[in-house]
Design a protein around this motif. Structure first.
Motif: not given
Length: 386
Positions: A137, A140, A145-146, A182-183, A185
């Motif tokens: 987190e 992010e 990028s995750t 979440t964002d 990837d």
């Protein structure tokens, strides 16, 4: 009061547990202690020269249930060498949880994701069931990028601990819903039905597509993805063991690195070799060796990238050891291995920590498992969450 509510929720959530945790169900008659050697795969030696003192990218690789005996079983089976042999900075991690000398994967995963000790069963929450911020987190929030990759369901304890916040690891559908908050990837692992066959009637893959994810189930199709967000859900629940799933983990690892590395600000990726643990639960030396070799070849994919890139730190560790595996015989020339077991569960023994790349020297000596994410956060330049 919060803990009372938690136990009520956990009891309710335990109903679907059998299918998710059936890898733990064995009888001693099923114990397999001998692995007969096969042809070794080639292990390349990589340079130890890097471009910077601090990493732009971090790849955390967790061999669930992997202790030193599991590693030596793999080394023996591959005739004396592993990609792990490239790691010159080595330490040990103490794995106990906040409420037990023997951790489970949820508390162990949360320790490795957020740098806090919590109770067995906790997913991304502290002992008071309050959410804790994870390194994924934080990455992010810092425009990195995750990604998450696992041979288990992506909603299972270890990967879940990096992205979800739930009082019980058994809350698979709630954990799946947390992915939409979440964002991230990309994520690649099992657990398709936790997104689609839900008690609330929702199909979360529809929501994922609306958020721009390519939702795929076939690893060959997943490997073809060259850009964009990716939700790779490769099994209804868990992926099968190595002799059925093949090279899914190395392929997924390479795919994830190729996609995440397009971000000039860097990335954070967690890769889990989940089923080393399951071989320990089943007291099955063949299962352990096959999963260990598969995990090591995935490490090889990470090393190939990191050696070329020069700005990537790889940390390899475990959440705990499983099975109390002892090395009772073997042959480095033939790859034969013989092991014994002291339990069908987890043990409290320290587990190894390996590091390669910028900042690797910080991961030596005996440390708490909670030190590992704290060191990674510091190397990334992140402020520690309060």
């Amino acid at each position: 009061m919060k803990r009372i509510v938690f136990f009520a929720i956990a009891a309710f959530a335990a109903f679907p547990l059998m299918a998710q945790e059936n890898y733990k169900a064995i009888s001693k008659e099923d114990s397999v202690k001998i692995y007969h050697g096969q042809d070794a795969y080639q292990v390349k030696t990589y340079t130890q020269k890097f471009k910077s003192k601090k990493p732009k990218n971090i790849i955390l690789m967790i061999g669930d249930g992997m202790g030193t005996s599991q590693i030596y079983a793999g080394l023996t089976a591959n005739h004396g060498n592993l990609f792990l042999s490239n790691f010159k900075n080595v330490g040990f991690s103490k794995t106990y949880s906040s409420d037990n000398y023997i951790t489970d994967s949820a508390a162990g995963g949360t320790a490795l994701s957020a740098g806090i000790k919590t109770y067995n069963g906790a997913i991304g929450v502290n002992p008071d069931t309050l959410d804790v911020k994870t390194i994924l987190e934080l990455a992010e929030e810092n425009n990195k990028s995750t990604g998450l990759v696992s041979t288990s369901a992506i909603t299972h304890a270890t990967p879940a601990s990096f992205i979800a916040h739930q009082p019980s690891r058994n809350m698979y559908e709630a954990i799946a819903a947390d992915f939409l908050q979440t964002d991230i990837d990309l994520f690649i692992g099992g657990g398709y039905k936790h997104f689609t066959q839900r008690k609330d009637g929702k199909d979360l893959t529809v929501e994922l597509k609306k958020k721009g994810y390519q939702v795929l189930q076939d690893i060959d199709e997943i490997a073809k993805v060259k850009s964009g967000k990716l939700a790779g859900l490769t099994a209804d629940e868990h992926n099968p063991r190595y002799d059925e799933r093949g090279d899914m983990l190395p392929v997924a690892t390479e795919t994830a690195i190729n996609l995440l590395s397009k971000n000039n600000k860097g990335f954070f990726l967690m890769v889990e070799g989940s089923q080393i643990d399951w071989g320990g639960h089943q007291n099955d030396a063949i299962y352990i060796v096959e999963e260990m070799l598969d995990f090591d070849q995935s490490i090889g994919k990470a090393l190939e990238f990191a050696a070329k890139d020069g700005n990537t730190l790889i940390v390899v560790t475990a959440d705990h050891e499983t099975g109390g595996l002892s090395v009772s015989g073997g042959n480095l020339s033939t790859g034969d291995f013989k092991g014994g077991f002291t339990t069908g569960g987890h043990t409290g023994i320290m587990v190894p920590v390996f590091a390669y790349g910028p900042g690797a020297e910080n991961f030596t000596g005996i440390m708490e498992n909670t030190d590992i994410p704290k060191k990674m956060m510091e190397l990334f330049g992140f402020s520690m969450p309060k």
